[in-house]
Enzyme design. Sequence first.
Site, PDB file in Angstrom:
ATOM      1  N   TYR A  55     -29.642  39.022  10.940  1.00 52.52           N
ATOM      2  CA  TYR A  55     -28.863  38.762   9.590  1.00 52.52           C
ATOM      3  C   TYR A  55     -29.931  38.525   8.388  1.00 52.52           C
ATOM      4  CZ  TYR A  55     -25.885  37.028  13.274  1.00 52.52           C
ATOM      5  OH  TYR A  55     -25.196  37.260  14.507  1.00 52.52           O
ATOM      6  N   TYR A  65     -16.140  32.216  16.652  1.00 52.33           N
ATOM      7  CA  TYR A  65     -17.220  33.266  16.911  1.00 52.33           C
ATOM      8  C   TYR A  65     -17.333  33.605  18.210  1.00 52.33           C
ATOM      9  CZ  TYR A  65     -21.690  35.671  16.627  1.00 52.33           C
ATOM     10  OH  TYR A  65     -22.742  36.498  16.824  1.00 52.33           O
ATOM     11  N   LYS A  90     -26.458  32.545  27.193  1.00 53.88           N
ATOM     12  CA  LYS A  90     -27.298  31.673  26.771  1.00 53.88           C
ATOM     13  C   LYS A  90     -28.034  30.664  27.569  1.00 53.88           C
ATOM     14  CE  LYS A  90     -25.442  31.208  22.170  1.00 53.88           C
ATOM     15  NZ  LYS A  90     -26.315  31.922  20.919  1.00 53.88           N
ATOM     16  N   ASP A 142     -14.509  31.009  26.252  1.00 55.27           N
ATOM     17  CA  ASP A 142     -15.823  31.284  25.908  1.00 55.27           C
ATOM     18  C   ASP A 142     -16.771  30.254  25.803  1.00 55.27           C
ATOM     19  OD1 ASP A 142     -18.163  32.170  24.773  1.00 55.27           O
ATOM     20  OD2 ASP A 142     -17.213  33.312  22.963  1.00 55.27           O
TER      21      ASP A 142
HETATM   22  C1  LIG Z   1     -19.255  31.176  21.579  1.00 55.27           C
HETATM   23  C2  LIG Z   1     -20.342  32.403  21.494  1.00 55.27           C
HETATM   24  N1  LIG Z   1     -19.730  33.412  21.950  1.00 55.27           N
HETATM   25  C3  LIG Z   1     -20.457  34.808  22.209  1.00 55.27           C
HETATM   26  C4  LIG Z   1     -21.818  34.596  21.548  1.00 55.27           C
HETATM   27  C5  LIG Z   1     -22.490  36.060  21.717  1.00 55.27           C
HETATM   28  O1  LIG Z   1     -23.728  35.847  22.315  1.00 55.27           O
HETATM   29  P1  LIG Z   1     -24.764  36.994  22.176  1.00 55.27           P
HETATM   30  O2  LIG Z   1     -25.663  36.725  20.987  1.00 55.27           O
HETATM   31  O3  LIG Z   1     -25.834  36.451  23.387  1.00 55.27           O
HETATM   32  O4  LIG Z   1     -24.446  38.410  22.196  1.00 55.27           O
HETATM   33  C6  LIG Z   1     -22.291  33.416  21.063  1.00 55.27           C
HETATM   34  C7  LIG Z   1     -23.535  33.635  20.289  1.00 55.27           C
HETATM   35  O5  LIG Z   1     -23.962  32.512  19.543  1.00 55.27           O
HETATM   36  C8  LIG Z   1     -21.376  32.356  20.968  1.00 55.27           C
HETATM   37  O6  LIG Z   1     -21.796  31.183  20.336  1.00 55.27           O
END
Ligand SMILES: Cc1ncc(COP(=O)(O)O)c(C=O)c1O
Length: 427
Positions: free
Chosen positions: A19, A147, A265, A236
């Site tokens: 970003y 997100y 993560k 997620d």
């Molecule tokens: C809830 C959530 N899903 C998906 C992602 C995307 O993960 P990545 O950055 O490993 O592609 C993030 C990244 O911050 C996230 O917070």
Amino acid sequence: MTTWKEQLEFDRRHIWHPYASLANPPPVRMAESANGVELRLMDGRTLIDAVSSWWCAAHGHNHPEIVGAIRRQTEKLSHVMFGGFTHEPAVELAQALIKLTPPGLDRVFFADSGSISVEVAAKMAVQYQHSLGFPAKGKLLALKGGYHGDTCCAMALSDPDGMHTLFRQIMPRHYFADPFDFESVRSVYAEHGDEIAAIICEPIFQAANAMRFYPPEFLRQLRRFCDEHGLLLIFDEIAAGFYRTGPLWAGDHAGAVPDIMTVGKALTGGHITLAATVASAKVAETISAGHPGAFMHGPTYMANPIACAAGVASLRLFQTSDYAAKVAAIESRLNAGLVECRHLPNVTDVRVMGAVGIVEVATMPARTDIERVIDRHGVWLRPFCNFIYTMPPLVSDSSTVDRITAAIRELASCAPGPQTADGDFHE
Ligand SMILES: Cc1ncc(COP(=O)(O)O)c(C=O)c1O
């Protein structure tokens, strides 16, 4: 041989950061090494990583057990294609994940990043409905303020008014409801139900977009609604999983179990990229019984053995360390350290849950103030939009958390900065 200062200058001119503009790049610091909660810079200074390097380094940086597992695996088998092969680290990691994830989730797809695991989850949901004879169910219902990543499908499932509006043209269109108003789920479904395959959400904690928490009851309602209407429910847990909000999974706040869960993560404790999409037998068997039967996804580096070995070591730490107690202790220090921010003139809200502390401001302080506070306190913060926040390593002791909250208090008490162009402070 170039000096590190020359490398930094090269970086400024030639390498994109997340970003960031290349014409007017924000400052970057040159990391030399890391250990536990600390990052060491090339100039010899250290910073507490109050962001766990984007919420990954749960056990602290360079954890000896994870580093050892990576080293041993690298010497044995660095990579082999997963089409036609399997290997010990993949099997052991799948076994560990199945043990840790809620009952019923026992079919594992390994992905290279969180965003990809979300794409995989969405594709599973669509292929599931296709296999049941509903080919028109090609959309998902997602939540405003959410997100799910930066790849096209993951962007499209994120808040439609969030940071990806520029890419509207290449994003498939999905449907959105409000996590504070269950009626909005019903009304979206009443209008578009024929097209909807699944509901996806970040359980309880909407991280990278809205930085807010919503009530567990909403998740229980989602679970019931999905069961009633033959929809799949996708949690997620990439940001909120692995004790970040208190319990092992954020869905545990509600006692709700999804049909598909994404994790990433902290899966490798921030040592190497890896994510996974874990599904129920119902999802897997329905896809297998349909046409073409094969689940249609397969990245080149799927289930990379080094990443899987790191994951096995990381999950062992999650199983053997008392993170629930550690996170409870972090939560109480965050509360104690951030509560007085409520009275600051530029602060609009303070929110704490588990190892997440958020101070929302009306206007972000100036970049120079952010840099000054980071340097003065030796605490790495990465504020974005209107959020000054910390998600520290789960191994942070009380003095580490106190240093972080002192830095946040100082930053929150700075004068508002100039209004920046939209996008300047995104995650
Ligand atoms: C809830 C959530 N899903 C998906 C992602 C995307 O993960 P990545 O950055 O490993 O592609 C993030 C990244 O911050 C996230 O917070």
